[in-house]
Design a protein around this motif. Structure first.
Motif, PDB file in Angstrom:
ATOM      1  N   ARG A 174       0.854  -1.187   0.000  1.00  7.75           N
ATOM      2  CA  ARG A 174       0.000   0.000   0.000  1.00  7.75           C
ATOM      3  C   ARG A 174       0.894   1.243   0.000  1.00  7.75           C
ATOM      4  O   ARG A 174       0.872   2.042   0.934  1.00  7.75           O
ATOM      5  CB  ARG A 174      -0.926   0.013   1.233  1.00  7.75           C
ATOM      6  N   PRO A 175       1.714   1.406  -1.049  1.00  7.58           N
ATOM      7  CA  PRO A 175       2.710   2.484  -1.052  1.00  7.58           C
ATOM      8  C   PRO A 175       2.113   3.885  -1.007  1.00  7.58           C
ATOM      9  O   PRO A 175       2.815   4.841  -0.667  1.00  7.58           O
ATOM     10  CB  PRO A 175       3.486   2.252  -2.357  1.00  7.58           C
ATOM     11  N   SER A 176       0.840   4.022  -1.336  1.00 11.02           N
ATOM     12  CA  SER A 176       0.209   5.345  -1.268  1.00 11.02           C
ATOM     13  C   SER A 176      -0.126   5.760   0.154  1.00 11.02           C
ATOM     14  O   SER A 176      -0.559   6.901   0.390  1.00 11.02           O
ATOM     15  CB  SER A 176      -1.067   5.367  -2.118  1.00 11.02           C
ATOM     16  N   SER A 177       0.076   4.861   1.116  1.00 12.40           N
ATOM     17  CA  SER A 177      -0.204   5.199   2.520  1.00 12.40           C
ATOM     18  C   SER A 177       0.584   6.448   2.927  1.00 12.40           C
ATOM     19  O   SER A 177       1.787   6.544   2.666  1.00 12.40           O
ATOM     20  CB  SER A 177       0.171   4.037   3.434  1.00 12.40           C
ATOM     21  N   ILE A 178      -0.090   7.347   3.561  1.00 18.04           N
ATOM     22  CA  ILE A 178       0.572   8.572   4.022  1.00 18.04           C
ATOM     23  C   ILE A 178       1.223   8.357   5.383  1.00 18.04           C
ATOM     24  O   ILE A 178       2.311   8.876   5.647  1.00 18.04           O
ATOM     25  CB  ILE A 178      -0.436   9.739   4.057  1.00 18.04           C
TER      26      ILE A 178
END
Length: 265
Positions: free
Chosen positions: A219-223
């Motif tokens: 989930r690389p878009s996790s902030i």
């Protein structure tokens, strides 16, 4: 803001662990009488003890029932005819290649993840509307928006909950009853912890470190770049169940750590 649910009754399905138990503890801490639920009587009793340790003196009871069946939902509604708050949390997940998912698996996921919420909302919402106050919450997932290629059957059920929640919110228009979905992202529940144990052992990591690595890779878009805790998700659930959330209905409220790459909720 002080959330006070004194005098309210809340039922949280699938609440012997994970997000469900954390939400139940949060609701009890705000003063609600809480009904825990799970399939296994021993696990339900253990969860009652855990909640009482976290919130001494809480008004808590457990109702064992398998909510993947109509009979199980009828059992819960029969033992608890009315509630002010319904948290439809129960659900199953697990990766499986699409071409290996047979009809029985599709049906099993649909019956538990979706139909349990349909049946219990049908059992409880009319009474809430007649009394002029109520809260219904569906625990969906960021996977409802970001359908995982390895869990299409799971993502499908979580998308269905968004439709159900929005439609029921419109049905309850003007009644004092709100209906919302809460969308967690990767969350360090017991189930996810078990899933990460093998990865942790292979790489010589702790489960917590494996959780961070999983989020960064899958989930690389996790902030926030880590899994959420069950309590962080429960905080949103407790808020949306509160009297203070009276103007929030029909919403899809994300607690996904920013995984869904959108500037609109």
């Amino acid at each position: 803001m002080k959330i006070d649910l004194d005098g309210k009754t809340a039922v949280v399905t699938g609440s012997t662990g994970g997000i469900g138990l954390a939400a139940a503890i949060g609701l009890a801490g705000a003063g609600a009488a809480v009904i825990l639920n799970g399939r296994d009587e021993d696990r339900v009793e253990a969860a009652v003890r855990t909640l009482l340790e976290a919130v001494p003196g809480a008004d808590v009871a457990g109702i064992p029932a398998d909510l993947s069946t109509a009979e199980g939902c009828d059992k819960l509604a029969g033992e608890l005819p009315n509630t002010d708050i319904l948290v439809n949390n129960v659900g199953i997940f697990g990766p499986k290649p699409f071409f290996e998912i047979d009809d029985a698996t599709w049906e099993r996921f649909f019956q538990l993840n979706v139909m349990s919420g349909v049946r219990l909302s049908r059992a409880y919402m009319k009474g809430m509307m007649e009394r002029g106050w109520g809260r219904v919450v569906f625990i969906s997932s960021e996977s409802a928006l970001n359908i995982p290629a390895d869990m299409i059957h799971y993502g499908f059920t979580k998308t269905a909950l968004l439709s159900l929640s929005r439609g029921l919110a419109k049905l309850a228009s003007g009644s004092g009853v709100t209906v919302n979905s809460v969308l967690p992202g990767p969350t360090m529940s017991e189930g996810v912890g078990e899933m990460l144990k093998e990865m942790a052992a292979e790489k010589g990591l702790t489960v917590e470190e494996a959780g961070v690595e999983f989020v960064k890779s899958e989930r690389p878009s996790s902030i926030i770049q880590r899994p959420a805790t069950t309590q962080e998700v429960a905080n949103m659930i407790v808020y949306v169940c509160s009297k203070e959330a009276s103007a929030t209905s029909g919403g899809a409220l994300r607690v996904d750590g920013g995984v869904v790459d959108s500037i609109v909720p």
